[in-house]
Design a protein around this motif. Structure first.
Motif, short mmCIF file in Angstrom:
data_model
loop_
_atom_site.label_atom_id
_atom_site.label_comp_id
_atom_site.label_asym_id
_atom_site.label_seq_id
_atom_site.Cartn_x
_atom_site.Cartn_y
_atom_site.Cartn_z
N ILE A 28 -26.59 -17.89 -38.72
CA ILE A 28 -26.94 -16.51 -38.37
C ILE A 28 -27.93 -15.94 -39.38
O ILE A 28 -28.91 -15.28 -39.01
N THR A 44 -32.77 -2.30 -28.54
CA THR A 44 -31.45 -1.93 -29.04
C THR A 44 -30.79 -0.97 -28.07
O THR A 44 -31.36 0.07 -27.73
N GLU A 86 -21.20 0.55 -32.83
CA GLU A 86 -21.83 -0.75 -32.62
C GLU A 86 -23.01 -0.62 -31.67
O GLU A 86 -22.95 0.09 -30.66
N CYS A 89 -28.20 -5.64 -29.67
CA CYS A 89 -29.63 -5.91 -29.85
C CYS A 89 -30.02 -7.16 -29.07
O CYS A 89 -29.27 -8.15 -29.04
N PHE A 100 -27.26 -9.93 -30.27
CA PHE A 100 -26.24 -9.79 -31.31
C PHE A 100 -25.85 -8.32 -31.45
O PHE A 100 -26.62 -7.41 -31.12
N PRO A 101 -24.64 -8.05 -31.97
CA PRO A 101 -24.21 -6.68 -32.22
C PRO A 101 -24.48 -6.30 -33.69
O PRO A 101 -24.52 -7.17 -34.57
N LEU A 102 -24.66 -5.01 -33.93
CA LEU A 102 -24.78 -4.48 -35.28
C LEU A 102 -23.75 -3.36 -35.45
O LEU A 102 -23.67 -2.47 -34.60
N ARG A 120 -24.52 -7.55 -41.53
CA ARG A 120 -25.08 -8.73 -40.87
C ARG A 120 -24.23 -9.07 -39.64
O ARG A 120 -23.02 -8.98 -39.66
N PRO A 121 -24.87 -9.47 -38.54
CA PRO A 121 -24.10 -9.86 -37.36
C PRO A 121 -23.11 -10.97 -37.68
O PRO A 121 -23.46 -11.94 -38.36
N GLU A 122 -21.91 -10.84 -37.18
CA GLU A 122 -20.90 -11.89 -37.37
C GLU A 122 -20.90 -12.88 -36.22
O GLU A 122 -20.30 -13.95 -36.31
N ARG A 123 -21.56 -12.53 -35.15
CA ARG A 123 -21.73 -13.45 -34.02
C ARG A 123 -23.10 -13.21 -33.42
O ARG A 123 -23.63 -12.09 -33.48
N LEU A 124 -23.67 -14.26 -32.85
CA LEU A 124 -25.03 -14.17 -32.33
C LEU A 124 -25.16 -15.13 -31.16
O LEU A 124 -24.80 -16.30 -31.25
#
Length: 258
Positions: A28, A44, A86, A89, A100-102, A120-124
């Motif tokens: 990521i 976004t 949240e 994006c 990904f989410p922010l 930082r995104p934790e999942r993408l």
């Protein structure tokens, strides 16, 4: 009506894309660095509505655990961003779709300009092949799918009309009508018909993959059925891909004109 944002949130959680969803921090961080270096334009999406704005990741800081992204020129949008938990994006790198989410968003000033700080995104989600990219269907040109059902007690043919939430070359997602209609994973429906604006009807066979609930703007829950196409003819796939390309091209043109 389910919002585009709500659908994107659920796509990140759906097992439709589990094999394309990254959780490894190193992977990521590398993608985030690429987005910063290329100054990629990012669409976004704000919650509770179809509102979106264009931004870019400006920097990664604090051992690459936080990102800085550009503020919107619209102060009303910035106020909403500062209050949201949240954002979702969406962008692309060399044709590869990235989503990904922010979260953890804070207002900051970066190099003398208004900006936001986020974790930082934790999942993408990284979709490497075009046929796996799912188009969120435009609200202004809603798609519907006619799904044939087994004949009723009187022997008459039956069908239902379901609203399409998203579509790709691999399948689609529909809102299950509130009628007493059975939708369970593994069920197959033959000769379903989707009418694509400007391209005409497409006949498909599809199989239900998963079911989960979405909440629309009024707070009402609806049931989403993720379906995959079965033995999709090349002619149908070509029409679907042409439709997706046209809608994305039109959407990009509108965003460039913002």
């Amino acid at each position: 009506m389910t919002t585009e944002h709500s659908t994107r949130v659920e796509l990140l959680r759906s097992d439709d894309f589990a094999q394309y969803l990254l959780h490894d921090p190193k992977q990521i961080k590398q993608i985030v660095r690429t987005l910063v270096e290329s100054r990629a334009l990012i669409t976004t999406y704000l919650p509770s509505g179809n509102q979106s704005f264009l931004t870019a990741l400006l920097a990664v800081i604090n051992n690459e655990e936080q990102v800085v992204f550009d503020a919107s020129p619209d102060e009303a949008v910035n106020r909403r961003v500062a209050e949201t938990e949240e954002l979702i994006c969406a962008t692309q790198i060399e044709g590869i779709k990235i989503q990904f989410p922010l979260g953890g968003i804070q207002e900051v000033t970066y190099e003398g300009r208004d900006a936001f700080l986020a974790g930082r995104p934790e999942r993408l989600l990284r979709l490497q092949r075009r046929e796996f990219y799912r188009l969120i269907t435009p609200v202004t040109h809603a798609l519907t799918c006619i799904i044939p059902l087994l004949p009723g007690p009187d022997g008459e043919p039956r069908s239902i009309e379901a609203r399409v939430l998203d579509i790709s070359g691999g399948g689609l997602a529909v809102v299950v009508p509130p009628d007493d209609v059975e939708f369970t994973p593994g069920m197959e429906f033959d000769d379903c018909r989707i009418t694509l604006p400007d391209f005409g009807p497409v006949a498909v066979r599809m199989r239900v993959r998963n079911l989960f609930r979405l909440t629309n703007r009024s707070g009402t829950e609806v049931l989403r059925a993720g379906c995959e196409f079965v033995d999709l003819p090349n002619s149908a796939n070509n029409l679907i891909q042409r439709y997706i390309f046209k809608v994305e091209r039109d959407r990009s043109a509108r965003e460039r004109g913002m």
